[in-house]
Every structure is written in structure tokens, then in C-alpha cells.
Design an enzyme around this catalytic site. Structure first.
Site, PDB file in Angstrom:
ATOM      1  N   HIS A   1     -42.932 -10.259 -16.743  1.00 11.83           N
ATOM      2  CA  HIS A   1     -42.486  -8.878 -16.953  1.00 11.83           C
ATOM      3  C   HIS A   1     -41.042  -8.791 -16.502  1.00 11.83           C
ATOM      4  O   HIS A   1     -40.731  -8.397 -15.380  1.00 11.83           O
ATOM      5  CB  HIS A   1     -43.372  -7.919 -16.160  1.00 11.83           C
ATOM      6  CG  HIS A   1     -43.123  -6.469 -16.446  1.00 11.83           C
ATOM      7  ND1 HIS A   1     -44.099  -5.503 -16.272  1.00 11.83           N
ATOM      8  CD2 HIS A   1     -42.036  -5.812 -16.892  1.00 11.83           C
ATOM      9  CE1 HIS A   1     -43.603  -4.327 -16.599  1.00 11.83           C
ATOM     10  NE2 HIS A   1     -42.339  -4.496 -16.969  1.00 11.83           N
TER      11      HIS A   1
ATOM     12  N   HIS B   1     -37.193  -7.786 -18.462  1.00 13.16           N
ATOM     13  CA  HIS B   1     -36.416  -7.390 -19.639  1.00 13.16           C
ATOM     14  C   HIS B   1     -35.070  -8.084 -19.544  1.00 13.16           C
ATOM     15  O   HIS B   1     -34.337  -7.869 -18.577  1.00 13.16           O
ATOM     16  CB  HIS B   1     -36.232  -5.871 -19.670  1.00 13.16           C
ATOM     17  CG  HIS B   1     -37.515  -5.110 -19.684  1.00 13.16           C
ATOM     18  ND1 HIS B   1     -38.100  -4.658 -20.838  1.00 13.16           N
ATOM     19  CD2 HIS B   1     -38.345  -4.739 -18.668  1.00 13.16           C
ATOM     20  CE1 HIS B   1     -39.229  -4.022 -20.553  1.00 13.16           C
ATOM     21  NE2 HIS B   1     -39.402  -4.063 -19.235  1.00 13.16           N
TER      22      HIS B   1
ATOM     23  N   HIS C   1     -46.549  -1.912 -21.949  1.00 15.73           N
ATOM     24  CA  HIS C   1     -46.423  -1.151 -20.714  1.00 15.73           C
ATOM     25  C   HIS C   1     -47.439  -0.007 -20.749  1.00 15.73           C
ATOM     26  O   HIS C   1     -47.498   0.750 -21.725  1.00 15.73           O
ATOM     27  CB  HIS C   1     -45.025  -0.549 -20.601  1.00 15.73           C
ATOM     28  CG  HIS C   1     -43.942  -1.523 -20.281  1.00 15.73           C
ATOM     29  ND1 HIS C   1     -43.793  -2.731 -20.937  1.00 15.73           N
ATOM     30  CD2 HIS C   1     -42.918  -1.467 -19.375  1.00 15.73           C
ATOM     31  CE1 HIS C   1     -42.744  -3.372 -20.439  1.00 15.73           C
ATOM     32  NE2 HIS C   1     -42.186  -2.623 -19.495  1.00 15.73           N
TER      33      HIS C   1
ATOM     34  N   GLU D   1     -47.887   2.944 -15.791  1.00 21.13           N
ATOM     35  CA  GLU D   1     -46.772   3.030 -14.845  1.00 21.13           C
ATOM     36  C   GLU D   1     -46.550   4.509 -14.537  1.00 21.13           C
ATOM     37  O   GLU D   1     -46.789   4.967 -13.426  1.00 21.13           O
ATOM     38  CB  GLU D   1     -45.509   2.407 -15.426  1.00 21.13           C
ATOM     39  CG  GLU D   1     -44.298   2.497 -14.499  1.00 21.13           C
ATOM     40  CD  GLU D   1     -42.997   2.036 -15.153  1.00 21.13           C
ATOM     41  OE1 GLU D   1     -42.057   1.738 -14.397  1.00 21.13           O
ATOM     42  OE2 GLU D   1     -42.921   1.983 -16.390  1.00 21.13           O
TER      43      GLU D   1
ATOM     44  N   ASP E   1     -39.118  -7.062 -13.492  1.00 23.54           N
ATOM     45  CA  ASP E   1     -38.848  -5.952 -14.401  1.00 23.54           C
ATOM     46  C   ASP E   1     -37.379  -5.933 -14.845  1.00 23.54           C
ATOM     47  O   ASP E   1     -37.037  -6.517 -15.865  1.00 23.54           O
ATOM     48  CB  ASP E   1     -39.261  -4.636 -13.751  1.00 23.54           C
ATOM     49  CG  ASP E   1     -39.534  -3.524 -14.768  1.00 23.54           C
ATOM     50  OD1 ASP E   1     -39.372  -3.761 -15.972  1.00 23.54           O
ATOM     51  OD2 ASP E   1     -39.914  -2.414 -14.344  1.00 23.54           O
ATOM     52  N   ASP E   2     -36.521  -5.251 -14.091  1.00 23.57           N
ATOM     53  CA  ASP E   2     -35.088  -5.146 -14.406  1.00 23.57           C
ATOM     54  C   ASP E   2     -34.306  -5.452 -13.133  1.00 23.57           C
ATOM     55  O   ASP E   2     -33.790  -4.549 -12.465  1.00 23.57           O
ATOM     56  CB  ASP E   2     -34.763  -3.730 -14.910  1.00 23.57           C
ATOM     57  CG  ASP E   2     -35.522  -3.384 -16.171  1.00 23.57           C
ATOM     58  OD1 ASP E   2     -35.103  -3.832 -17.253  1.00 23.57           O
ATOM     59  OD2 ASP E   2     -36.543  -2.677 -16.084  1.00 23.57           O
TER      60      ASP E   2
END
Length: 333
Positions: free
Chosen positions: A10, A12, A190, A193, A272-273
Site C-alpha cells: 500500500h 502510492h 481502499h 479508512e 501509503d504516501d
């Protein structure tokens, strides 16, 4: 602290755009930024919610213009991932943003694909791409994006669903996911969340996903928790992201990862980011180890879970899991 061998499922690639590379690409492509000082830019990375993050995130992506830009972006992530102990990365990319900025799909996929080929050649790293649809752009746009991408089918292994969750339930994307399945693509999404456990159910029942990204709010539904446990549905949890976006308590010691482990769920730790949320996957491991007082056996379980949750071959999974067990034996011995 030990750096565990792990899969990252996961992440990006656009969310790995560090401020120094952001400035470099802005200057390269003559794109105006609010500042050209990386420290000033990162000072903006305090978010009230998911949407406030997305506003900054999508604005920054205007610097990505050429195949070389995407190559440089992915190469930087893959170098950092290898340092973090990543053996397998299944990397999200968001082509709709770039198409909207006038960048041809071919430039995006060729740059990312070349970076993966170069980074994995002769190394211990394995990586593939997952094409994500932005749910707030709607189902028709998602189908159009899939049609645009299919001539490059050999360069990605699956599809995902990301961006603003609430108000855009998985059920809206049933048709495009069915088409992706018919093309032999893996399916993830996703869910859970910001959206409630019903979003997780829809992703499973209507999109037929093989893996749920985030999934934290599934804990609110005991029957869903039992289903996730019984069916060994992977959940790709992102602790530092959850705190940054306020989808989990601000105190990491109260993060639901402990409850997920206690429920026997197939949960893994991911970043994630990372350029925006304060850490790559190894930083997430260390933060959770410290905040939750996880012992070596629990950390090894998270690492094993990550490999079990990949779309790699059974032989590759077994080799990586054996590596985790060797590290556990060393730190426990």
C-alpha cells in the site's frame, strides 16, 4: 531496531514525491510552486483530513510531465524501499491525475516500468504496478482509464480504487472491476479508512477484491471481522498515514493494529504516501514497535503477513517468509 524483510502493498508512487525532487522537477518543467524551499513546502504537510491532504497532493503532481520524470520518481522510491527492507513492492499509480494534466498514458507507464526494470535487475527486489482509479472522478472515467491502459496490460498486474472515500462507495465501480477481472487483473480497493464497514463489505461482495487497503473500520462489525479472518482477506494498514489524516487516534499507542492482530486478521504494515506522512515502511514498523511495544514474534508475524498478502508466486512467498523466520531466529537467539 531490526529492519525486517517485508512486502510493501500500500504505497502510492505519487505519494513518494519528496520535496527536493518536487523542486527539481518543477524547475525542470517550469512549473510554479508556492515556494522552492523544500522546508517551506513540507511545512504545509499538516492535514485536517483526507481531503486537505489530497488538495496539496494533487497540486504537487503538476510537476510530473515526462517519461523521465516518472522514471526518476519511481527510481527514488525503489532505492529507499530497498533500504527499508522491502523485498516485494506492489505499487499504486494514479494515471487519471496525469491524463488530466495533459500527460500521455504511455509516458507515465513507460517511465514507471523502466524504473522497476532497472531497480529489480540483479537485485533482491521484486516490484509490480497496480493502476488505481480515483473514485471521486466516477465510474465512467474509471472505465475510460482502463480502456486507455489495456494496450499496456503487460506493465501492470491489477487495479485499485483510491482518493476521497465517503460518498463514493465501491458499488459504483462494479462494472469496471468486472471488466478488470475478465482481463485477468488482480483487484484491490481502499475501503474502511473514512467509510464504514459497509464499504469493506461492498468491496468484497461487489468488486470481488482480493485485498482491502486500510480496512480499519471493519473492526466496528464483528461479523465482518470473522469473515475477514475466516477468508484470510489481507488488510494493508498504514499507521503513520492514519494518524496524519486523523482516521485513527493521534496517540499511536491507541492504533487499532493491536486489535487487528488480536483478532487474527491478515494485517500488514505499509507507508501509503511516505513523503507526506513522516515515514517509509521501516519507519512505520519502528513507530508501531515502539508505540505498541510489539515483540519480535509480532513484528515477524506482520512481515510474514505482508508476504502472504502479495500477488507473487507461492515459491517467492515461501522464500521471503523463510528470510523473516531467519531474522526472527537471529534476534530471538
Amino acid at each position: 531496531m531490526t529492519t525486517w524483510p517485508t512486502a510493501e502493498l500500500h504505497v502510492h508512487v505519487e505519494g513518494t514525491l519528496e520535496a527536493d525532487l518536487l523542486v527539481e522537477l518543477a524547475r525542470r518543467n517550469d512549473v510554479r510552486l508556492p515556494s522552492y524551499d523544500p522546508e517551506v513546502l513540507t511545512a504545509r504537510y499538516a492535514f485536517a483530513d483526507l481531503q486537505s491532504f489530497l488538495d496539496v497532493y494533487y497540486s504537487n503532481l503538476s510537476v510530473l510531465r515526462t517519461e523521465q520524470d516518472f522514471y526518476d520518481l519511481a527510481s527514488a522510491y525503489l532505492r529507499r524501499a530497498e533500504q527499508a527492507g522491502v523485498r516485494r513492492a506492489e505499487i499504486f499509480f494514479d494515471p487519471q491525475t496525469h491524463l488530466g494534466n495533459g500527460v500521455p498514458f504511455e509516458a507515465v507507464i513507460r517511465g514507471l516500468d523502466a524504473a522497476i526494470a532497472d531497480a529489480t535487475r540483479g537485485s533482491g527486489l521484486s516490484a509490480d504496478l497496480i493502476l488505481c482509479f480515483q473514485r471521486d472522478l466516477g465510474a465512467d472515467a474509471a472505465m475510460q482509464t482502463l480502456e486507455t491502459a489495456l494496450p499496456f496490460r503487460d506493465s501492470f498486474i491489477g487495479v485499485g480504487l483510491d482518493s476521497a472515500e465517503v460518498g463514493y462507495p465501491p458499488s459504483l465501480f462494479t462494472e469496471v472491476y468486472a471488466r478488470a477481472a475478465a482481463e485477468g487483473l488482480h483487484r484491490v480497493a481502499h475501503a474502511g479508512e473514512e467509510g464504514g464497514p459497509e464499504y469493506v463489505r461492498e468491496a468484497l461482495d461487489m468488486l470481488k477484491v482480493e485485498r482491502v487497503d486500510h480496512g480499519n473500520r471493519a473492526l466496528e462489525d464483528p461479523a465482518l471481522v470473522q469473515r475477514l479472518r475466516d477468508e484470510r482477506i489481507p488488510l494493508t494498514v498504514c499507521p503513520l498515514s492514519n494518524v496524519a489524516l486523523r482516521t485513527a487516534p493521534s496517540d499511536l499507542a491507541q492504533h487499532p493494529l493491536t486489535a487487528m492482530l488480536a483478532e487474527g486478521l491478515l494485517v500488514s504494515v505499509n507507508s501509503d504516501d511516505p513523503a507526506y506522512f513522516g515515514g517509509y515502511v521501516d519507519d512505520n514498523y519502528r513507530a508501531m514497535e515502539s508505540a505498541l511495544s510489539l515483540d519480535a514474534s509480532q513484528l515477524a508475524m506482520l512481515a510474514r503477513n505482508s508476504f502472504e498478502s502479495t500477488f507473487a508466486t507461492d515459491a517467492a512467498k515461501a522464500a521471503w517468509i523463510a528470510e523473516v523466520d531467519a531474522v526472527l531466529a537471529k534476534v530471538s537467539g
